[in-house]
Enzyme design. Structure first.
Site, short mmCIF file in Angstrom:
data_model
loop_
_atom_site.label_atom_id
_atom_site.label_comp_id
_atom_site.label_asym_id
_atom_site.label_seq_id
_atom_site.Cartn_x
_atom_site.Cartn_y
_atom_site.Cartn_z
N THR A 191 -7.65 2.89 -20.26
CA THR A 191 -7.68 2.46 -18.81
C THR A 191 -8.62 2.06 -18.09
O THR A 191 -9.90 2.90 -18.93
CB THR A 191 -6.67 2.71 -17.95
OG1 THR A 191 -7.17 4.26 -17.45
CG2 THR A 191 -5.14 3.16 -18.82
N ASN A 247 3.32 6.19 -9.62
CA ASN A 247 2.09 6.43 -11.31
C ASN A 247 0.81 5.47 -10.11
O ASN A 247 -0.01 6.18 -10.49
CB ASN A 247 2.81 4.94 -11.94
CG ASN A 247 1.67 4.64 -12.88
OD1 ASN A 247 0.81 5.33 -13.72
ND2 ASN A 247 1.03 3.28 -12.82
N ASP A 289 1.05 -1.48 0.01
CA ASP A 289 -0.35 0.11 -0.12
C ASP A 289 0.91 1.75 0.09
O ASP A 289 1.47 1.59 0.43
CB ASP A 289 -0.85 0.29 1.27
CG ASP A 289 -1.64 1.14 1.71
OD1 ASP A 289 -1.31 2.16 0.95
OD2 ASP A 289 -2.29 1.23 3.11
N VAL A 290 1.10 1.86 -1.02
CA VAL A 290 1.82 2.82 -0.68
C VAL A 290 1.37 4.09 -0.29
O VAL A 290 2.29 5.34 -0.14
CB VAL A 290 1.28 3.80 -2.70
CG1 VAL A 290 1.77 3.03 -3.73
CG2 VAL A 290 0.52 4.45 -3.10
N LYS A 305 -3.53 15.53 -7.91
CA LYS A 305 -2.56 15.86 -8.58
C LYS A 305 -1.70 17.06 -9.03
O LYS A 305 -0.89 17.19 -8.98
CB LYS A 305 -3.45 15.49 -10.58
CG LYS A 305 -3.91 14.50 -10.20
CD LYS A 305 -2.65 13.49 -10.39
CE LYS A 305 -2.80 11.63 -10.82
NZ LYS A 305 -1.87 11.16 -10.66
N TYR A 318 -9.39 14.60 -6.93
CA TYR A 318 -8.85 14.44 -8.40
C TYR A 318 -7.54 15.14 -8.71
O TYR A 318 -6.61 15.23 -8.66
CB TYR A 318 -9.03 13.38 -9.44
CG TYR A 318 -8.43 13.08 -10.78
CD1 TYR A 318 -7.54 11.79 -10.39
CD2 TYR A 318 -8.07 13.85 -11.61
CE1 TYR A 318 -6.60 11.40 -11.14
CE2 TYR A 318 -6.87 13.39 -12.64
CZ TYR A 318 -6.69 11.77 -12.29
OH TYR A 318 -5.23 11.72 -13.39
#
Length: 299
Positions: free
Chosen positions: A192, A93, A66-67, A161, A157
């Site tokens: 994706t 990423n 888990d990042v 970002k 989002y």
């Protein structure tokens, strides 16, 4: 020896990719493998990670991690170092997205997007910086057009970002004198699971349709991955896919009022035709993160 000094700069070098189970992360892992790198694939979905790793020609390992978990990421960095060698490049990423009106958003889901996309990037950098200092390596932060502009119904989002972009700029200034290069990738729509899932929601699909024709085009993940792999080889300070996104930098001050002007007319019209609400985390990678403190996605 710095990775930029070699004829094939990634051959035999360890490169870390987060969010590598599917989509852009998987495509980038393949592109880096084609350039001779030893790829460390990080993500949540172990079966998919193992499938990607098995498809690579050169030595590769995968870690289900888990990042957003600092301790887990630090332990993973130690294991990568022990099994593949110190990282010469790291690509942050991993990312998730959700859509819908902010006023109706689930606070936990909204926070999850920030945690994965921004805090997860910071945890990734923190865990692997010792290796990058040792190798005078390269860190690539994946962002998007959302970092330069804005979009209604995508507040988490866009915020994440934009934050990731600012983080990368700050990190670059801190580590440049130690021989570590930091790059930022600005990407537009990619084919994706996340984007395909977003297109199932009429309002998100319509908002994309109102963008200028070049801006609404969806590009294959493999094509974008090739550009990113080249950026890693060259230690690029910035990479734009598609290339015209570079020109958007000049228009950044004008984008928020322009988007607001369009949204003032279009959002009421769209809501009359189909009421919209929170989407939850988008795509299969987003679903893998449901109920967990963090997660990976294909971008």
């Amino acid at each position: 020896m710095e990775i930029r000094t070699r004829t094939r700069p990634l051959r035999g070098r360890t490169v870390v990719v987060t969010g590598a189970a599917r989509g852009l992360g998987a495509a980038l892992s393949r592109a880096l493998d084609e350039r001779g790198a030893r790829v460390a694939l990080l993500g949540l979905e172990r079966p998919q990670l193992e499938e990607v790793a098995a498809s690579l020609r050169h030595e590769a390992r995968c870690w289900e991690t888990d990042v957003t978990d600092d301790a887990a990421m630090a332990a993973t960095a130690q294991q990568v170092r022990a099994q593949l060698g110190p990282a010469s490049a790291v690509v942050a990423n991993a990312g998730v997205a959700e859509g819908g009106p902010f006023a109706d958003s689930d606070p936990a889901v909204w926070r999850r997007v920030i945690e994965v996309n921004l805090i997860g990037s910071a945890a990734t950098a923190r865990s692997f910086l010792p290796d990058l200092f040792a190798t005078q390596g390269y860190y690539l932060q994946i962002t998007s057009l959302a970092a330069m502009g804005t979009s209604p119904l995508m507040s988490a989002y866009c915020a994440s970002k934009s934050g990731a972009e600012s983080f990368a700029h700050a990190l670059r200034a801190e580590v440049a004198h130690q021989g570590v290069a930091v790059g930022i990738a600005y990407l537009n729509w990619i084919d994706t699971d996340m984007v395909r899932d977003a297109d199932r929601h009429a309002v998100l699909r319509e908002l994309r349709a109102h963008m200028p024709p070049p801006a609404r085009r969806v590009r294959p993940a493999d094509q974008v991955a090739e550009r990113l792999a080249t950026a890693v080889e060259r230690r690029s300070a910035a990479v734009y896919v598609p290339a015209w996104l570079r020109a958007v930098q000049l228009a950044r001050p004008f984008l928020p009022p322009l988007v607001t002007h369009i949204a003032r007319t279009e959002l009421p019209r769209l809501e009359r035709s189909e009421p919209f609400g929170p989407t939850g985390l988008l795509g299969a990678g987003g679903q893998a993160a449901v109920g967990r403190p963090g997660g990976d996605h294909d971008r």
